[in-house]
Design an enzyme around this catalytic site. Structure first.
Site, PDB file in Angstrom:
ATOM      1  CG  ASP A  66      39.275  24.005  31.913  1.00 21.28           C
ATOM      2  OD1 ASP A  66      39.393  24.542  33.037  1.00 21.28           O
ATOM      3  OD2 ASP A  66      39.494  22.797  31.708  1.00 21.28           O
ATOM      4  CB  VAL A  67      39.097  29.229  34.912  1.00 19.90           C
ATOM      5  CG1 VAL A  67      37.905  30.024  34.390  1.00 19.90           C
ATOM      6  CG2 VAL A  67      38.677  28.284  36.036  1.00 19.90           C
ATOM      7  CE1 TYR A 163      33.864  26.753  47.369  1.00 20.57           C
ATOM      8  CE2 TYR A 163      33.224  27.353  49.600  1.00 20.57           C
ATOM      9  CZ  TYR A 163      33.051  27.465  48.234  1.00 20.57           C
ATOM     10  OH  TYR A 163      32.075  28.302  47.730  1.00 20.57           O
TER      11      TYR A 163
HETATM   12  N1  NAP Z   1      25.895  27.641  45.990  1.00 27.88           N
HETATM   13  C1  NAP Z   1      26.333  28.150  47.121  1.00 27.88           C
HETATM   14  O1  NAP Z   1      25.747  27.944  48.210  1.00 27.88           O
HETATM   15  C2  NAP Z   1      27.547  29.036  47.130  1.00 27.88           C
HETATM   16  C3  NAP Z   1      27.848  29.729  48.317  1.00 27.88           C
HETATM   17  C4  NAP Z   1      28.955  30.565  48.355  1.00 27.88           C
HETATM   18  C5  NAP Z   1      29.726  30.719  47.208  1.00 27.88           C
HETATM   19  N2  NAP Z   1      29.415  30.021  46.073  1.00 27.88           N
HETATM   20  C6  NAP Z   1      30.281  30.238  44.899  1.00 27.88           C
HETATM   21  O2  NAP Z   1      29.484  30.585  43.787  1.00 27.88           O
HETATM   22  C7  NAP Z   1      30.139  30.187  42.564  1.00 27.88           C
HETATM   23  C8  NAP Z   1      29.160  29.414  41.699  1.00 27.88           C
HETATM   24  O3  NAP Z   1      28.800  28.244  42.405  1.00 27.88           O
HETATM   25  P1  NAP Z   1      27.446  27.435  42.148  1.00 27.88           P
HETATM   26  O4  NAP Z   1      26.778  27.321  43.447  1.00 27.88           O
HETATM   27  O5  NAP Z   1      26.720  27.986  40.966  1.00 27.88           O
HETATM   28  O6  NAP Z   1      28.095  26.020  41.823  1.00 27.88           O
HETATM   29  P2  NAP Z   1      27.816  24.939  40.677  1.00 27.88           P
HETATM   30  O7  NAP Z   1      26.367  24.832  40.424  1.00 27.88           O
HETATM   31  O8  NAP Z   1      28.569  23.734  41.124  1.00 27.88           O
HETATM   32  O9  NAP Z   1      28.510  25.585  39.411  1.00 27.88           O
HETATM   33  C9  NAP Z   1      29.898  25.740  39.351  1.00 27.88           C
HETATM   34  C10 NAP Z   1      30.238  26.346  38.009  1.00 27.88           C
HETATM   35  O10 NAP Z   1      31.673  26.480  37.917  1.00 27.88           O
HETATM   36  C11 NAP Z   1      32.059  25.935  36.673  1.00 27.88           C
HETATM   37  N3  NAP Z   1      33.435  25.461  36.679  1.00 27.88           N
HETATM   38  C12 NAP Z   1      34.021  24.605  37.550  1.00 27.88           C
HETATM   39  N4  NAP Z   1      35.301  24.389  37.185  1.00 27.88           N
HETATM   40  C13 NAP Z   1      35.514  25.130  36.056  1.00 27.88           C
HETATM   41  C14 NAP Z   1      36.624  25.337  35.207  1.00 27.88           C
HETATM   42  N5  NAP Z   1      37.788  24.706  35.393  1.00 27.88           N
HETATM   43  N6  NAP Z   1      36.489  26.189  34.148  1.00 27.88           N
HETATM   44  C15 NAP Z   1      35.326  26.817  33.922  1.00 27.88           C
HETATM   45  N7  NAP Z   1      34.218  26.646  34.683  1.00 27.88           N
HETATM   46  C16 NAP Z   1      34.329  25.815  35.732  1.00 27.88           C
HETATM   47  C17 NAP Z   1      31.080  24.794  36.415  1.00 27.88           C
HETATM   48  O11 NAP Z   1      31.111  24.434  35.065  1.00 27.88           O
HETATM   49  P3  NAP Z   1      30.730  22.924  34.555  1.00 27.88           P
HETATM   50  O12 NAP Z   1      29.260  22.987  34.272  1.00 27.88           O
HETATM   51  O13 NAP Z   1      31.572  22.761  33.344  1.00 27.88           O
HETATM   52  O14 NAP Z   1      31.087  21.969  35.668  1.00 27.88           O
HETATM   53  C18 NAP Z   1      29.781  25.474  36.833  1.00 27.88           C
HETATM   54  O15 NAP Z   1      29.302  26.310  35.815  1.00 27.88           O
HETATM   55  C19 NAP Z   1      31.363  29.378  43.004  1.00 27.88           C
HETATM   56  O16 NAP Z   1      32.513  30.176  42.939  1.00 27.88           O
HETATM   57  C20 NAP Z   1      31.047  29.012  44.439  1.00 27.88           C
HETATM   58  O17 NAP Z   1      32.202  28.791  45.208  1.00 27.88           O
HETATM   59  C21 NAP Z   1      28.350  29.202  46.013  1.00 27.88           C
END
Ligand code: NAP
Length: 241
Positions: A66-67, A163
């Site tokens: 957990d970060v 964000y």
């Molecule tokens: N999807 C997009 O369109 C998009 C666009 C630009 C940037 N991003 C970036 O890409 C990255 C991944 O996003 P995603 O789209 O894959 O989102 P997601 O499906 O919501 O996944 C988020 C991930 O972060 C983990 N997480 C959240 N809080 C945490 C904590 N305290 N400790 C450890 N893990 C934690 C979650 O784990 P849990 O399963 O435990 O909740 C999950 O694995 C993020 O940094 C996001 O800002 C995404």
């Protein structure tokens, strides 16, 4: 973590991916393993990480992380180093987007703190714990997963304010670490995956995780001797930020 290192993977580079159990993180893990790296799928929910590891195969092992917890970060990095000796690649992928449709003048203090704690401080904690070992080894690839929403050059709206600020600050961290680590063999970059179909991106996003993971994985596997550092990239090209 259970079990011993797979002998076939001995001597390979080791990558730790935060938030590795779903969305972009799981795909980044899959692609890094496909390139021959030993991957630590770091996640809050161990069962979810185990499921991803089963799908990837022996190149992936689960790690509880957990970060937002300094203790969890210390323990996870200790476990990883005990088992694999080095963490050569760190992908700070874990992130939250909690603003909904808020604007910059509609601040929720709790949301601000929770967002910064994961997206900025979490990545910072991880870098602080992992980078000294990379410097000692003379090799490291640190990728901070950012967003176009964090780009000052593209800041045309105050929606998703905490964000946006968290990702702008994450890019500043990238730039500072890159400057301080110049000449050490440790390259630090930010990668914007683009709007991607995940829990965060939602079903309407135009990109699938495979494409979204491409730029983070590219930066995580920059070859020996590469000097790309301190940049913010989308689709493998510099993003104005
Ligand atoms: N999807 C997009 O369109 C998009 C666009 C630009 C940037 N991003 C970036 O890409 C990255 C991944 O996003 P995603 O789209 O894959 O989102 P997601 O499906 O919501 O996944 C988020 C991930 O972060 C983990 N997480 C959240 N809080 C945490 C904590 N305290 N400790 C450890 N893990 C934690 C979650 O784990 P849990 O399963 O435990 O909740 C999950 O694995 C993020 O940094 C996001 O800002 C995404």
């Amino acid at each position: 973590m259970n079990g011993q290192q797979n002998p076939a993977l001995e001597g390979r580079r080791t990558a730790l991916v935060t938030g590795g159990a779903r969305g972009l993180g799981a795909e980044i893990c899959r692609q890094l393993a496909g390139q021959g790296l030993q991957v630590l799928v770091a996640a809050r929910r161990r069962e979810a990480a185990e499921e991803v590891c089963r799908a990837i195969g022996p190149a992936a092992v689960p790690l509880a992380l957990d970060v937002t917890s300094a203790e969890s970060v210390t323990e996870a990095v200790r476990e990883a180093l005990e088992r694999f000796g080095t963490i050569d690649v760190l992908v700070n992928n874990a992130g939250v987007s909690l603003d909904g449709s808020r604007t910059a003048l509609d601040l929720d203090d709790g949301i601000l703190r929770a967002t910064l704690d994961t997206n900025l401080v979490g990545a910072w904690r991880m870098a602080e714990a992992v980078v000294p070992g990379m410097v000692r080894a003379g090799y490291g690839r640190l990728v901070n997963v950012t967003s176009g929403y964090g780009s000052l050059a593209l800041m045309d709206s105050g929606r998703h304010p905490t964000y946006r600020v968290s990702k702008t600050a994450l890019n500043a961290l990238t730039r500072m670490l890159a400057a301080d680590l110049a000449g050490t063999g440790v390259l630090v970059n930010s990668a914007d995956p683009g709007w991607t179909r995940t829990g965060m991106g939602g079903p309407a996003a135009p990109r699938g995780p495979e494409l979204g993971a491409d730029t983070p994985v590219w930066l995580a596997t920059l070859p020996e001797g590469d000097t790309t550092t301190g940049g913010v990239f989308a689709e493998r090209k510099p993003l104005p930020w």
